[in-house]
Design a protein around this motif. Structure first.
Motif, PDB file in Angstrom:
ATOM      1  N   PRO A  77      17.589  23.496 -20.422  1.00 25.18           N
ATOM      2  CA  PRO A  77      18.000  24.795 -20.879  1.00 25.18           C
ATOM      3  C   PRO A  77      19.460  24.633 -21.193  1.00 25.18           C
ATOM      4  CG  PRO A  77      16.750  25.106 -18.870  1.00 25.18           C
ATOM      5  CD  PRO A  77      16.921  23.657 -18.967  1.00 25.18           C
ATOM      6  N   ASP A  78      19.621  24.929 -22.469  1.00 23.80           N
ATOM      7  CA  ASP A  78      21.207  24.820 -23.177  1.00 23.80           C
ATOM      8  C   ASP A  78      21.348  23.958 -24.007  1.00 23.80           C
ATOM      9  OD1 ASP A  78      22.092  22.754 -21.568  1.00 23.80           O
ATOM     10  OD2 ASP A  78      23.806  24.041 -21.068  1.00 23.80           O
ATOM     11  N   ASP A  79      20.418  22.872 -24.165  1.00 25.87           N
ATOM     12  CA  ASP A  79      20.535  21.551 -24.887  1.00 25.87           C
ATOM     13  C   ASP A  79      20.344  22.056 -26.279  1.00 25.87           C
ATOM     14  OD1 ASP A  79      21.407  19.689 -22.852  1.00 25.87           O
ATOM     15  OD2 ASP A  79      19.340  19.182 -22.636  1.00 25.87           O
ATOM     16  N   VAL A  80      19.178  22.479 -26.590  1.00 28.62           N
ATOM     17  CA  VAL A  80      19.031  22.993 -27.998  1.00 28.62           C
ATOM     18  C   VAL A  80      20.189  24.108 -28.621  1.00 28.62           C
ATOM     19  CG1 VAL A  80      17.446  24.631 -29.169  1.00 28.62           C
ATOM     20  CG2 VAL A  80      16.599  22.974 -27.779  1.00 28.62           C
ATOM     21  N   GLU A  81      20.569  24.929 -27.842  1.00 29.79           N
ATOM     22  CA  GLU A  81      21.626  26.119 -28.249  1.00 29.79           C
ATOM     23  C   GLU A  81      22.687  25.220 -28.413  1.00 29.79           C
ATOM     24  OE1 GLU A  81      18.658  28.436 -25.900  1.00 29.79           O
ATOM     25  OE2 GLU A  81      19.585  26.673 -25.755  1.00 29.79           O
ATOM     26  N   LEU A  82      23.243  24.237 -27.625  1.00 28.09           N
ATOM     27  CA  LEU A  82      24.512  23.342 -27.928  1.00 28.09           C
ATOM     28  C   LEU A  82      24.381  22.469 -29.222  1.00 28.09           C
ATOM     29  CD1 LEU A  82      25.112  22.109 -24.275  1.00 28.09           C
ATOM     30  CD2 LEU A  82      26.837  23.518 -25.528  1.00 28.09           C
ATOM     31  N   GLU A 118      16.767  34.652 -22.402  1.00 27.67           N
ATOM     32  CA  GLU A 118      17.914  35.447 -23.074  1.00 27.67           C
ATOM     33  C   GLU A 118      18.463  34.744 -24.126  1.00 27.67           C
ATOM     34  OE1 GLU A 118      22.060  38.145 -21.672  1.00 27.67           O
ATOM     35  OE2 GLU A 118      20.638  36.816 -20.246  1.00 27.67           O
ATOM     36  N   ALA A 119      18.850  33.521 -24.132  1.00 20.76           N
ATOM     37  CA  ALA A 119      19.486  32.662 -25.061  1.00 20.76           C
ATOM     38  C   ALA A 119      18.603  32.914 -26.359  1.00 20.76           C
ATOM     39  CB  ALA A 119      19.900  31.307 -24.751  1.00 20.76           C
ATOM     40  N   ALA A 120      17.343  32.423 -25.969  1.00 19.63           N
ATOM     41  CA  ALA A 120      16.320  32.356 -27.163  1.00 19.63           C
ATOM     42  C   ALA A 120      16.549  33.871 -28.096  1.00 19.63           C
ATOM     43  CB  ALA A 120      14.875  31.988 -26.734  1.00 19.63           C
ATOM     44  N   SER A 139      27.107  33.358 -28.986  1.00 21.24           N
ATOM     45  CA  SER A 139      26.568  34.589 -28.009  1.00 21.24           C
ATOM     46  C   SER A 139      25.451  33.870 -27.055  1.00 21.24           C
ATOM     47  CB  SER A 139      25.892  35.661 -28.635  1.00 21.24           C
ATOM     48  OG  SER A 139      26.852  36.185 -29.555  1.00 21.24           O
ATOM     49  N   ALA A 140      24.514  33.052 -27.673  1.00 17.27           N
ATOM     50  CA  ALA A 140      23.440  32.350 -26.912  1.00 17.27           C
ATOM     51  C   ALA A 140      24.081  31.572 -25.665  1.00 17.27           C
ATOM     52  CB  ALA A 140      22.549  31.638 -27.881  1.00 17.27           C
ATOM     53  N   LEU A 141      25.022  30.958 -26.096  1.00 15.63           N
ATOM     54  CA  LEU A 141      25.834  29.735 -25.221  1.00 15.63           C
ATOM     55  C   LEU A 141      26.353  30.834 -23.846  1.00 15.63           C
ATOM     56  CD1 LEU A 141      27.329  27.167 -27.480  1.00 15.63           C
ATOM     57  CD2 LEU A 141      25.317  26.971 -25.730  1.00 15.63           C
ATOM     58  N   ALA A 142      26.735  32.025 -24.165  1.00 14.74           N
ATOM     59  CA  ALA A 142      27.358  32.664 -23.177  1.00 14.74           C
ATOM     60  C   ALA A 142      26.293  33.059 -22.228  1.00 14.74           C
ATOM     61  CB  ALA A 142      28.174  34.030 -23.826  1.00 14.74           C
ATOM     62  N   CYS A 143      25.050  32.919 -22.336  1.00 16.26           N
ATOM     63  CA  CYS A 143      23.864  33.264 -21.588  1.00 16.26           C
ATOM     64  C   CYS A 143      24.079  32.323 -20.515  1.00 16.26           C
ATOM     65  CB  CYS A 143      22.497  33.271 -22.238  1.00 16.26           C
ATOM     66  SG  CYS A 143      22.474  34.618 -23.353  1.00 16.26           S
ATOM     67  N   TYR A 144      24.642  30.933 -20.655  1.00 14.50           N
ATOM     68  CA  TYR A 144      24.619  29.926 -19.907  1.00 14.50           C
ATOM     69  C   TYR A 144      25.853  29.541 -19.403  1.00 14.50           C
ATOM     70  CZ  TYR A 144      20.091  28.152 -22.124  1.00 14.50           C
ATOM     71  OH  TYR A 144      19.224  28.156 -22.647  1.00 14.50           O
ATOM     72  N   TRP A 145      26.608  30.726 -18.829  1.00 12.11           N
ATOM     73  CA  TRP A 145      27.938  31.074 -18.292  1.00 12.11           C
ATOM     74  C   TRP A 145      28.096  29.905 -17.301  1.00 12.11           C
ATOM     75  CZ3 TRP A 145      28.430  31.807 -13.141  1.00 12.11           C
ATOM     76  CH2 TRP A 145      27.291  32.326 -12.582  1.00 12.11           C
ATOM     77  N   GLY A 146      27.170  29.559 -16.336  1.00 11.93           N
ATOM     78  CA  GLY A 146      27.477  28.478 -15.482  1.00 11.93           C
ATOM     79  C   GLY A 146      27.446  27.060 -15.978  1.00 11.93           C
ATOM     80  N   GLU A 147      27.029  26.727 -17.317  1.00 14.33           N
ATOM     81  CA  GLU A 147      27.153  25.503 -17.850  1.00 14.33           C
ATOM     82  C   GLU A 147      28.307  25.275 -18.705  1.00 14.33           C
ATOM     83  OE1 GLU A 147      25.034  22.885 -17.053  1.00 14.33           O
ATOM     84  OE2 GLU A 147      24.446  24.387 -15.351  1.00 14.33           O
ATOM     85  N   MET A 148      28.853  26.557 -19.009  1.00 16.64           N
ATOM     86  CA  MET A 148      30.406  26.358 -19.845  1.00 16.64           C
ATOM     87  C   MET A 148      31.436  25.843 -19.063  1.00 16.64           C
ATOM     88  SD  MET A 148      29.102  27.016 -22.672  1.00 16.64           S
ATOM     89  CE  MET A 148      30.202  27.333 -23.767  1.00 16.64           C
TER      90      MET A 148
END
Length: 226
Positions: free
Chosen positions: A23-28, A63-65, A179-188
């Motif tokens: 999760p988050d790889d595609v958004e990045l 949520e990111a999707a 905005s989608a990456l903000a869903c992954y706040w723990g990975e930023m």
């Protein structure tokens, strides 16, 4: 965008499947490009192979999707950073079924030389699943297989990521990505980490400048059929 797609019999709607190890790889890697496809009326699906580092990251995938306007096709339960323990045939066949299920025209996935081993394993399985020996639709196979870059992995690999395809993502597409990456706040991470907001914005500016655009995402094409 039609540089890597092919309309058939007047069909304009393209079906995209973006496959990431986590999760988050595609958004990045291609979040803004996926958002642009959605805005253009295409059908976009996201598949995350591994569970993610924790429950919060896994749950953020849906949520990111939605933020991108895409459909989360699946978030499989393979263990994070342990894809080398998964039988390659099993993984490849599941990916192949996913491609057939969504009738994908175009597949996005990892650059095969990323530093992250899970990324490399997924790229290898996707390439096998996308081999041009069976059409996804009657008389029609996949028209594009594209590699994206994931900050803090691709640039640390042993082979340089040298893109030759650039997609303009100014306006809504890049805004939806952030905005989608903000869903992954723990990975930023905080600047100057490659996954900080500042560096991600700078990367979009750099990729844009490489192609005479304001902001862009860049890709290495593996196969394009016209």
């Amino acid at each position: 965008l039609r540089a890597y797609t092919r309309a058939e019999d007047g069909e304009d709607r393209v079906r995209i499947l973006a496959i990431g190890a986590h999760p988050d790889d595609v958004e990045l890697g291609c979040g803004a490009t996926l958002a642009r496809h959605v805005i253009d009326g295409d059908a976009v699906f996201i598949l995350a192979i591994a569970t993610g580092r924790d429950v919060a990251q896994a749950e953020a995938a849906s949520e990111a999707a939605r933020t991108l306007g895409a459909t989360l096709y699946g978030r499989w339960d393979y263990p994070d950073q342990k894809l080398d323990t998964v039988p390659r045939l099993e993984l490849t066949q599941r990916i192949e079924r996913a491609i057939l299920d969504v009738e994908a025209d175009v597949v996005f996935t990892h650059f095969p030389y990323d530093r992250n081993l899970d990324h490399r394993i997924v790229a290898d399985a996707v390439l096998t699943a996308c081999r041009p020996c069976r059409p996804v639709k009657a008389g029609r196979g996949i028209t594009g297989v594209l590699f994206f870059e994931v900050p803090s992995s691709t640039e640390w690999g042993l082979s340089p990521f040298m893109p030759s395809l650039y997609v303009s993502v100014a306006g809504q597409p890049i805004e939806r990505k952030m905005s989608a990456l903000a869903c992954y706040w723990g990975e930023m991470r905080d600047f100057p980490h490659p996954r900080s907001v500042q560096v991600l914005q700078a990367r979009a500016l750099l990729r844009g400048a490489e192609a005479g655009l304001s902001v862009a995402e860049a890709f290495v094409p593996h196969r394009i059929v016209r």
